[in-house]
Structure formats: structure tokens, C-alpha cells
Design a protein around this motif. Sequence first.
Motif, PDB file in Angstrom:
ATOM      1  N   PHE A 115       0.828  -1.208   0.000  1.00 13.03           N
ATOM      2  CA  PHE A 115       0.000   0.000   0.000  1.00 13.03           C
ATOM      3  C   PHE A 115       0.859   1.254   0.000  1.00 13.03           C
ATOM      4  O   PHE A 115       0.527   2.244  -0.662  1.00 13.03           O
ATOM      5  CB  PHE A 115      -0.929   0.003   1.216  1.00 13.03           C
ATOM      6  CG  PHE A 115      -2.027  -1.031   1.160  1.00 13.03           C
ATOM      7  CD1 PHE A 115      -2.610  -1.396  -0.039  1.00 13.03           C
ATOM      8  CD2 PHE A 115      -2.480  -1.634   2.322  1.00 13.03           C
ATOM      9  CE1 PHE A 115      -3.617  -2.337  -0.090  1.00 13.03           C
ATOM     10  CE2 PHE A 115      -3.488  -2.586   2.287  1.00 13.03           C
ATOM     11  CZ  PHE A 115      -4.065  -2.941   1.077  1.00 13.03           C
ATOM     12  N   ALA A 116       1.950   1.229   0.756  1.00 12.76           N
ATOM     13  CA  ALA A 116       2.829   2.399   0.806  1.00 12.76           C
ATOM     14  C   ALA A 116       3.354   2.731  -0.586  1.00 12.76           C
ATOM     15  O   ALA A 116       3.385   3.899  -0.996  1.00 12.76           O
ATOM     16  CB  ALA A 116       3.977   2.148   1.771  1.00 12.76           C
ATOM     17  N   HIS A 117       3.761   1.717  -1.310  1.00 11.54           N
ATOM     18  CA  HIS A 117       4.279   1.934  -2.662  1.00 11.54           C
ATOM     19  C   HIS A 117       3.158   2.361  -3.607  1.00 11.54           C
ATOM     20  O   HIS A 117       3.315   3.286  -4.412  1.00 11.54           O
ATOM     21  CB  HIS A 117       4.945   0.648  -3.165  1.00 11.54           C
ATOM     22  CG  HIS A 117       5.857   0.861  -4.326  1.00 11.54           C
ATOM     23  ND1 HIS A 117       6.913   0.037  -4.622  1.00 11.54           N
ATOM     24  CD2 HIS A 117       5.884   1.825  -5.281  1.00 11.54           C
ATOM     25  CE1 HIS A 117       7.535   0.468  -5.693  1.00 11.54           C
ATOM     26  NE2 HIS A 117       6.930   1.555  -6.118  1.00 11.54           N
ATOM     27  N   MET A 118       2.024   1.696  -3.508  1.00 12.76           N
ATOM     28  CA  MET A 118       0.900   1.969  -4.412  1.00 12.76           C
ATOM     29  C   MET A 118       0.410   3.409  -4.283  1.00 12.76           C
ATOM     30  O   MET A 118       0.055   4.047  -5.276  1.00 12.76           O
ATOM     31  CB  MET A 118      -0.249   1.004  -4.100  1.00 12.76           C
ATOM     32  CG  MET A 118      -1.496   1.196  -4.954  1.00 12.76           C
ATOM     33  SD  MET A 118      -1.288   0.655  -6.659  1.00 12.76           S
ATOM     34  CE  MET A 118      -1.464  -1.112  -6.425  1.00 12.76           C
ATOM     35  N   TYR A 119       0.407   3.922  -3.033  1.00 14.76           N
ATOM     36  CA  TYR A 119      -0.188   5.239  -2.790  1.00 14.76           C
ATOM     37  C   TYR A 119       0.844   6.319  -2.473  1.00 14.76           C
ATOM     38  O   TYR A 119       0.553   7.303  -1.794  1.00 14.76           O
ATOM     39  CB  TYR A 119      -1.232   5.125  -1.672  1.00 14.76           C
ATOM     40  CG  TYR A 119      -2.316   4.129  -2.022  1.00 14.76           C
ATOM     41  CD1 TYR A 119      -3.079   4.269  -3.180  1.00 14.76           C
ATOM     42  CD2 TYR A 119      -2.548   3.016  -1.220  1.00 14.76           C
ATOM     43  CE1 TYR A 119      -4.048   3.338  -3.527  1.00 14.76           C
ATOM     44  CE2 TYR A 119      -3.528   2.079  -1.556  1.00 14.76           C
ATOM     45  CZ  TYR A 119      -4.262   2.248  -2.706  1.00 14.76           C
ATOM     46  OH  TYR A 119      -5.219   1.319  -3.046  1.00 14.76           O
TER      47      TYR A 119
END
Length: 352
Positions: A115-119
Motif C-alpha cells: 500500500f505504501a508503494h501503491m499510494y
Amino acid sequence: MSRFVSDKLNEISPYIPGEQPQDKKYIKLNTNENPYFTSERAVGAITKEDLLGLKRYSDPECTPLKKTIANYYGVGQNNVLITNGSDEALAFCFQAYGRCGACYADITYGFYDVFAHMYDCPAEHIPLEDDFTIDITKYFAKGKTVVIANPNAQTGIALDVGDIEKIVQHNADNIVIIDQAYVDFFGQNAIPLIKKYNNLVVVNTFSKSRSLAGARVGYIVADEHLIVDLNKVKYSFHPYNVNTISMLLAKNAMEDEDYFTQCVSKIIAAREEMSEELKKLGFTVLPSSANFVLARTDKMGGKQLYEKLKENGILVRHFSDRRIDDFVRITVGTDEETKILIKTIKNILESK
């Protein structure tokens, strides 16, 4: 991947779920599912009328379930948001509160990194202590979103609610997300703290203690202004995010308190029994407050034990993270499954 995919997606290492094999029957102790059947009261309450209603879109607010959750915890309905599993709840949180950065343990739930990478959320990994516990002072005054799985997703180790409150107090200008997928096997719930702190988001799921992993229902409890934020994310993405039947199953399951208590009690007792039996075989077992244990033996590497158990029809989980590579994570099963597990491990070690 195709030549059309975005650079960002091409760079992401997606979350790898536990095996869900279709080729043969296993004793399945790898994905922390509840070994007991969903509440028969919950299933039996689904009517033909409910099924006929599937021709309509589901209630985007999941009003009956929201009301049940609010009553259960003594909060307002405007403090609750229903999601498609707790993973969606966490995704909403990272989208809403991640741009300032986020911090979480180096050994924890693998979806946080995704999620950190995606957002576009700069991530800081805070190392667990040598005994795999959290030093809460390392989470004070971070100036970014704090994310803590409690009990922790891979170790099973939990923080007392008093320690959670200290972390919330020391991050008054930032959001603190407490991911409580396993909290019912621990007993100390952070939800009451949302009445005192407007920077706290508590994420829960019906997948574990309520035996509804396949129904995909989660929820967030937080200050009403935070729920407004997260609803904006939801309605910008997927308004009808929880289907009608899953919503009703979750509502009915939460109302069946006797069955819930019975199942949780059996799992806690089995967890303690399994931990003791593993210790008798020479294992190091981390003190778990979840429905699984993380354990290792000096007689065999974690990956090898995982493979040997799979050969014998038992699935457990092995992670390649350097700090826990020697461990296997074992979900608490039924008493009969636990007996077979212990006997199989004993035979594997004796035949080595």
C-alpha cells in the motif's frame, strides 16, 4: 508484464497470499483462518427474500451491520465504516493519510509495504527488538502516520492498550492506525480510545474470530471526522463495496455472542496447548496473543520444515524475511488437527 503497464505498477512487489490449494486436501494451518464453522445462527438467518434482493445493488452504507457494530462497541454509527475485508480498510487509510509518510515494524503484515508503494507513501521500517517486541518509544513524535498491527501479524505478540494509548498521545498531530485483525484472541481492544482521541483509526475484520474469511467483511472505527475522510475515499473508488449476503452474515455473526465466545475460547486454549507441545519438542515459540504461533527449531530450518510438513499433508506458512527465516507460522486448528500436527513434526524430527 505487458509493455503497456505503468512504471509504478511495474515496480511494485505485490502481496503474496497464503496457499489455497485445489489439488488435494490438506490440514490447512497457513492463513490464520478460523477452523470452526461460521455461526449457524448467522447462516440460518439468511432468507429467500434476502437472496431475491441480490438483483438490487447492496446498501452502500451497510446500515444494519453498521448499527450492530456501533451498538456492540458503544459508539455512534457515524464512527463506523464497513469495508471489503480489513485489507480494503487499510488501503483507504493509506490513501487518505499516507502522503506524509508512514512507519511500521520491519516484521509485520506484508500489505503495508504494498500500500505504501501503491499510494506514494514514503515508508520507514522500525526494527522490532531482539525478542520481537515493539519498543513504543520508537513510535513517539514520528511526524508521519503510524501503523501497528496489534497483535502483530507475523509474531503474534501484542501491546497492552495502555501502550497503544501512549503512542496515540505522542502523535497528536498525526494519524495512528491500529490493525486489530487478531484482537479477539487477545482481549484488549483499542476501540474505546476513539472516544478520547481524534487521531486514532482502528481497523477490524470478520475474517478471523467470526469465521467469515470468505465473506470479505472488515470495518473501521474512528472519530466521525476521520470516517468522513475515509468515506470520501470509498465513494471515489467503490460505493457498493460489500455485498448484501456478506453484510447480513457479518451482522448475524456479531449478534451470536455465545458462539463467538465459545469459538474464541477454544482457539485460545488450543493455542496454549500447541505452544506447550512444540516447546516439549525443543521449539522456541514466541508468546502469541493471536490465533497462530511463530516457532522454530534448531534441528531444521524453517523452509525445510515447511516443505516436510507439506509433503505430509499439512500446510503452514514460511516467510523469507531474514529475521524470521528460521521460523514457521502455524495457525491454530482444531484439537484433532493439532494432535496430527504435533505427531507429524515429531516424526519428521526423529527421522532426520
